[in-house]
Design a protein around this motif. Structure first.
Motif, PDB file in Angstrom:
ATOM      1  N   ALA A 165       0.779  -1.131  -0.022  1.00 33.12           N
ATOM      2  CA  ALA A 165      -0.027   0.008  -0.059  1.00 33.12           C
ATOM      3  C   ALA A 165       0.815   1.172  -0.016  1.00 33.12           C
ATOM      4  O   ALA A 165       1.909   1.374   0.649  1.00 33.12           O
ATOM      5  CB  ALA A 165      -0.847  -0.167   1.347  1.00 33.12           C
ATOM      6  N   SER A 199      -4.381   3.832  -5.556  1.00 31.68           N
ATOM      7  CA  SER A 199      -5.294   4.182  -4.561  1.00 31.68           C
ATOM      8  C   SER A 199      -6.028   2.930  -4.045  1.00 31.68           C
ATOM      9  O   SER A 199      -6.602   3.038  -2.814  1.00 31.68           O
ATOM     10  CB  SER A 199      -6.053   5.432  -4.713  1.00 31.68           C
ATOM     11  OG  SER A 199      -6.939   5.115  -5.903  1.00 31.68           O
ATOM     12  N   SER A 200      -6.081   1.828  -4.674  1.00 30.66           N
ATOM     13  CA  SER A 200      -6.650   0.543  -4.224  1.00 30.66           C
ATOM     14  C   SER A 200      -5.844  -0.213  -2.955  1.00 30.66           C
ATOM     15  O   SER A 200      -4.525   0.146  -2.992  1.00 30.66           O
ATOM     16  CB  SER A 200      -7.037  -0.241  -5.283  1.00 30.66           C
ATOM     17  OG  SER A 200      -5.996  -0.348  -6.117  1.00 30.66           O
ATOM     18  N   ALA A 201      -6.271  -0.888  -2.391  1.00 27.32           N
ATOM     19  CA  ALA A 201      -5.581  -1.971  -1.326  1.00 27.32           C
ATOM     20  C   ALA A 201      -4.913  -2.878  -2.348  1.00 27.32           C
ATOM     21  O   ALA A 201      -5.410  -3.576  -3.467  1.00 27.32           O
ATOM     22  CB  ALA A 201      -6.619  -2.492  -0.554  1.00 27.32           C
ATOM     23  N   SER A 241      -5.057   4.147  -0.046  1.00 31.10           N
ATOM     24  CA  SER A 241      -4.619   2.795   0.103  1.00 31.10           C
ATOM     25  C   SER A 241      -4.274   2.377   1.389  1.00 31.10           C
ATOM     26  O   SER A 241      -4.566   1.059   1.568  1.00 31.10           O
ATOM     27  CB  SER A 241      -3.268   2.938  -1.149  1.00 31.10           C
ATOM     28  OG  SER A 241      -2.780   1.547  -1.385  1.00 31.10           O
ATOM     29  N   ASP A 299      -6.229  -0.879   2.871  1.00 31.28           N
ATOM     30  CA  ASP A 299      -5.460  -2.064   3.005  1.00 31.28           C
ATOM     31  C   ASP A 299      -5.539  -2.431   4.715  1.00 31.28           C
ATOM     32  O   ASP A 299      -5.068  -3.786   4.876  1.00 31.28           O
ATOM     33  CB  ASP A 299      -3.889  -1.627   2.951  1.00 31.28           C
ATOM     34  CG  ASP A 299      -2.982  -2.731   3.104  1.00 31.28           C
ATOM     35  OD1 ASP A 299      -3.326  -3.965   2.549  1.00 31.28           O
ATOM     36  OD2 ASP A 299      -1.957  -2.667   3.496  1.00 31.28           O
TER      37      ASP A 299
END
Ligand SMILES: Cc1cc2nc3c(=O)[nH]c(=O)nc-3n(C[C@H](O)[C@H](O)[C@H](O)COP(=O)(O)OP(=O)(O)OC[C@H]3O[C@@H](n4cnc5c(N)ncnc54)[C@H](O)[C@@H]3O)c2cc1C
Length: 425
Positions: free
Chosen positions: A232, A255-257, A319, A323
């Motif tokens: 992350a 920006s996602s996990a 992120s 996460d």
């Protein structure tokens, strides 16, 4: 310490280059200009070491990131070694004795190399001079295209040193040749072979969501390649080959996990590319991804942490928060500051995360109505003493630099202050 090893190595190589010239000096040919020629060759050698370090860093070697503190810090070093080499080039030119009556091929090659490098570097140092800005169209991409030629002038410069009747210093000249080989190989890798060896991943745009009037969330799904290994807070380079403008590779934080089966990037429209992306990117388009890079990772810090995000600098923290699996293992005060309420993104998600994680406190600040966030306020909320805290920041550079200064004044140790640079130039 490990994060400084890269810069330290470059300094050691420069010092060793001088030492090699001192320990194995050239044969004194009795010429009256011997000392000037000697000094000129030492300077020229340092110049080659610095330039080859710059060219090496341009290859974006992932394995070297831990020794510099991340790719963004490697770019800083690249900028410093390039600028030092550039300045040294003038000193070298003024130092070496040049006979104006008996010019040889080597002298002409030196001139070509000098003028080539000057016309590439000056637009970077002085982007507002009208004549120079024409060379780059005043855009980053124009600047990048122009930069591609630098290796050619590096090679020309080295051939100049071989063709010129230099001083007889076998060991020192062989030492410098190692750096010429490193620089040339790095340049060829960046411009030619990298396309074959580098891992460019094939993705498709699955969705394009507009989070507000200037921000786009792009959801990317792998076509066949696996999701790149990442933690992350890292970033990738992405381009969209079906659109001419969007076919430039730009860096964006993931920006996602890492555990999600898609990659998400959240992009603020602030220049030509990002504005075009806001209005033209569509689901179904192809994407080419390279990464993941970066060392911005709160998990390497201690238990008490302060996170500060300014504007689109919220992306690595999104992120981090996405996460969190189960309970957050750190005590975090997270400050997210934007000018107006409608600039803030994913507010509901951030507030929901704070409710779910008692160790995460989220403070949202709209500076136009609430006033600017200050470090004094952060210290007060943290109980008055933050000397043992770890700081993670991402946002506009002036803001991050001002906050860093204040955190240091508040007795936070320099090694505990981390920030992500959103600017590679
Ligand atoms: C590590 C990192 C992570 C980033 N993460 C995000 C993010 O999550 N969301 C977000 O909105 N922005 C992010 N950025 C910033 C983003 O890359 C730039 O805003 C974008 O590339 C600007 O392009 P432009 O043509 O629209 O703007 P321009 O006005 O042309 O460029 C503005 C500045 O962006 C930089 N830039 C432009 N083109 C490039 C390029 N091809 N490669 C590298 N830098 C470039 C240059 O410093 C330039 O001066 C990140 C940048 C970095 C370095």
């Amino acid at each position: 310490m490990k994060q400084r090893l890269g810069n330290f190595t470059i300094v050691v190589l420069v010092v060793m280059t001088v030492l090699v010239w001192v320990v194995f000096p050239p044969v004194n040919n009795g010429s009256e200009n011997f000392m000037r020629a000697y000094a000129g060759e030492v300077l020229g050698s340092i110049l080659i070491v610095l330039m080859s370090s710059s060219l090496f860093l341009s290859t974006r070697p992932k394995w070297a990131e831990p020794f510099f503190g991340g790719l963004d810090k490697m770019y800083l070093t690249h900028r410093r070694t390039s600028t030092s080499a550039f300045l040294l080039m003038f000193v070298h030119l003024l130092t070496v004795p040049i006979s104006t009556t008996n010019l040889r091929l080597g002298n002409y090659l030196a001139m070509i190399s000098f003028l080539g490098i000057v016309s590439i570097v000056l637009p970077t140092l002085a982007p507002r001079i009208p004549f120079l800005s024409k060379l780059t169209n005043s855009t980053y991409e124009g600047w990048k295209k122009l930069h591609r030629f630098i290796g050619i002038f590096f090679i020309t410069g080295f051939i100049h040193s071989l063709t010129i009747k230099g001083l007889d210093a076998f060991i020192a000249i062989n030492w410098v040749q190692i750096f010429f080989i490193i620089g040339t190989a790095s340049y060829l890798y960046t411009e030619v072979f990298g396309r074959v060896f580098k891992k460019y991943l094939s993705y498709a745009v699955e969705a394009v969501n507009h989070s507000n009037g200037s921000t786009t969330e792009v959801v990317l799904r792998a076509k066949k390649d696996p999701i790149p290994k990442q933690h992350a807070g890292q970033f990738l380079f992405v381009r969209f080959p079906q659109d001419k403008t969007l076919n430039e590779s730009h860096p964006f934080t993931i920006s996602s996990a890492p555990r999600e089966d898609v990659l998400r990037v959240t992009i603020k429209a602030c220049g030509d590319y990002t504005r075009h992306l806001f209005s033209h990117l569509q689901a179904g388009m192809d994407a080419i991804v390279e990464g993941a890079y970066g060392m911005f990772d709160y998990k390497t810090g201690g238990q008490k942490q302060i996170w500060v995000a300014g504007g689109i600098g919220v992306t690595p923290f999104l992120s981090f928060i996405r996460d969190i699996d189960g309970n957050l293992a750190h005590d975090v005060d997270f400050y997210y500051t934007v000018r107006h309420r409608d600039e803030a993104i994913f507010l509901d998600e951030l507030e929901a995360a704070a409710k779910q994680n008692p160790r995460l406190k989220v403070y949202i600040r709209f500076s136009s109505t609430d006033g600017s966030l200050t470090v004094d306020e952060i210290v007060k909320n943290a109980g008055g003493n933050i000397s043992g805290h770890y700081i993670y920041m991402c946002g506009p550079l002036p803001m991050v630099q001002a906050f860093e200064k204040k955190f240091l004044e508040a007795q936070v140790s320099a090694g505990n202050v981390h920030y992500e640079e959103f600017n590679f130039r």
